[in-house]
Write an enzyme that holds these catalytic residues in place. Structure first.
Site, PDB file in Angstrom:
ATOM      1  N   LEU A  14      40.269  -0.674   1.781  1.00 54.48           N
ATOM      2  CA  LEU A  14      41.527  -0.410   2.481  1.00 54.48           C
ATOM      3  C   LEU A  14      42.421   0.522   1.648  1.00 54.48           C
ATOM      4  O   LEU A  14      43.028   1.452   2.174  1.00 54.48           O
ATOM      5  CB  LEU A  14      42.247  -1.739   2.760  1.00 54.48           C
ATOM      6  N   ASP A  39      48.704  -5.565 -12.898  1.00 52.80           N
ATOM      7  CA  ASP A  39      48.109  -6.886 -12.662  1.00 52.80           C
ATOM      8  C   ASP A  39      49.101  -7.692 -11.831  1.00 52.80           C
ATOM      9  O   ASP A  39      50.117  -8.159 -12.339  1.00 52.80           O
ATOM     10  CB  ASP A  39      47.836  -7.579 -14.007  1.00 52.80           C
ATOM     11  N   ILE A  40      48.811  -7.810 -10.536  1.00 52.54           N
ATOM     12  CA  ILE A  40      49.764  -8.489  -9.650  1.00 52.54           C
ATOM     13  C   ILE A  40      49.838  -9.997  -9.919  1.00 52.54           C
ATOM     14  O   ILE A  40      50.706 -10.685  -9.378  1.00 52.54           O
ATOM     15  CB  ILE A  40      49.486  -8.208  -8.151  1.00 52.54           C
ATOM     16  N   ALA A  63      43.059  -8.433  -2.624  1.00 55.00           N
ATOM     17  CA  ALA A  63      42.643  -9.778  -2.207  1.00 55.00           C
ATOM     18  C   ALA A  63      41.323 -10.140  -2.876  1.00 55.00           C
ATOM     19  O   ALA A  63      40.544  -9.267  -3.250  1.00 55.00           O
ATOM     20  CB  ALA A  63      42.458  -9.847  -0.693  1.00 55.00           C
ATOM     21  N   TYR A 128      38.549 -19.455   0.685  1.00 55.62           N
ATOM     22  CA  TYR A 128      39.105 -18.129   0.973  1.00 55.62           C
ATOM     23  C   TYR A 128      40.186 -18.211   2.059  1.00 55.62           C
ATOM     24  O   TYR A 128      41.313 -17.736   1.866  1.00 55.62           O
ATOM     25  CB  TYR A 128      37.976 -17.188   1.399  1.00 55.62           C
TER      26      TYR A 128
END
Length: 289
Positions: A14, A39-40, A63, A128
Site C-alpha cells: 500500500l 519506529d511507530i 500493519a 490478527y
C-alpha cells in the site's frame, strides 16, 4: 496551501502505491516512513516527528499482516496493530493532525451471508483480527475525528501477496489445490490508494469507519483460476478444495464481502470490478519482469 502528509508503512504494498500516486502531486508534501525512518512503536519518536514536521494528515499503512504467524507472535502483532496505532492517535490528537487508518475484514467472524456494513458488530476470530479491532477502538476513543478504512484481499505488483504467489506457483507446479469455500473480494492496492487520495483532496473530511474493496466477489479458487488465465499459465491444473482440507493456524472468514455504499455515497467514488484491476496488475507485472 500545501498539506503535509506522513505515510507510515511506506515500503509495504500500500505504501508503494502511495508513493506512485503522490509523485509530482503539488497539493501535498509527503514524508514516507517505514521502520528504518520512524519506529511507530516508539511513542516519543512518533510525537517528535509529527511535531517537528507540522503534519496535517497521517496515513497509517503499517500493519502486522501475517495472519497465521500472528497466532504465535501475539505480542509483536499487538505492538504494531494496536499499540503503535495508539502512539499515532495520541500524537495526532495533541498536534491537530487528521488520521486515515487502514483496517481489515478480519474484524468480522466471516459467518455472514450478505456484505458487511460498517454498522454490523465486529467479532474477530484471530489474533490478527482482534489486534486490528483493538487498534480501531483506541483510535476512535483518542482521535474521533479520524477515518478508518477496512479493506480485504489486498494485492499489488509490490511485496508478497496472493497474486504473486499464485503466479510463481503456477509456473513452478503442475497442480495446485486452492480453497473454494471462502468468499471475498480481491482488492488492488492502487484502487484503495485512489480512494485515500479522493478523501485527502475532498472539501470535507468526514470522520468515521468506511469499507472499501473492489467490486464483485469470488472464492480463492476462482481468483487463482483467473490469475492463471490472465497470465497465460496453462500448464498448472487448479483444483478446488474445502477449507477443512487445508488447515491453517488462524481462522479464515468464510464470507468477507464488504458493503461499500457508505464510502461511495460520502465521497462519490466509482470503484472498478476486481477482474479489471487484476488484469491491469498482471499486465504491469509482465511488463516489469
Amino acid at each position: 496551501m500545501t498539506k503535509k502528509i506522513l505515510i507510515t508503512g511506506a515500503n509495504g504494498q500500500l505504501g508503494h502505491e502511495m508513493r506512485n500516486a503522490l509523485k509530482g502531486n503539488n497539493r501535498f508534501e509527503c514524508i514516507f516512513t517505514d521502520v528504518a525512518e520512524l519506529d511507530i512503536c516508539n511513542a516519543e519518536a512518533v510525537k517528535q516527528t509529527i511535531a517537528d514536521n507540522h503534519i496535517d494528515y497521517i496515513v497509517n499503512c503499517a500493519a502486522y499482516t501475517q495472519v497465521d504467524k500472528a497466532e504465535d507472535n501475539a505480542e509483536l502483532c499487538r505492538k504494531i496493530n494496536t499499540d503503535a496505532v495508539e502512539n499515532l492517535a495520541r500524537a495526532a490528537a495533541t498536534y491537530g493532525a487528521r488520521m486515515i487508518h487502514i483496517s481489515t475484514d478480519y474484524v468480522f467472524n466471516g459467518r455472514g451471508y450478505r456484505p458487511y456494513t460498517e454498522a454490523m458488530t465486529p467479532d474477530p476470530q484471530s489474533v490478527y483480527g482482534s489486534t486490528k479491532l483493538e487498534g480501531e477502538k483506541i483510535l476512535t476513543d483518542i482521535c474521533p475525528e479520524s477515518i478508518i478504512i477496512r479493506t480485504a484481499w489486498l494485492y499489488s505488483p509490490y511485496g508478497n501477496n496472493f497474486v504473486k504467489t499464485m503466479l510463481h506457483l503456477g509456473k513452478e507446479r503442475e497442480e495446485l489445490s486452492v480453497v473454494s469455500d471462502q468468499i471475498g473480494t480481491p482488492t488492488c492496492a492502487a484502487d484503495l490508494v485512489q480512494a485515500i487520495l479522493v478523501i485527502l483532496q475532498a472539501d470535507t473530511f468526514v470522520p468515521g469507519t468506511y469499507h472499501f474493496s473492489d467490486e464483485g466477489a469470488c472464492s480463492w479458487y476462482d481468483f487463482t483460476v483467473t490469475i492463471h488465465r490472465l497470465a497465460g499459465i496453462t500448464t498448472c491444473r487448479v483444483t478446488p478444495i474445502r477449507s477443512d482440507e487445508y488447515p491453517s493456524k488462524a481462522h479464515r472468514p468464510f464470507y468477507s464481502v464488504l458493503d461499500k455504499s457508505k464510502i461511495k455515497k460520502t465521497y462519490g467514488l466509482t470503484i472498478p470490478h476486481w477482474y479489471e484491476s487484476l488484469s491491469n496488475c498482471i499486465e504491469l507485472l509482465q511488463e516489469t519482469h
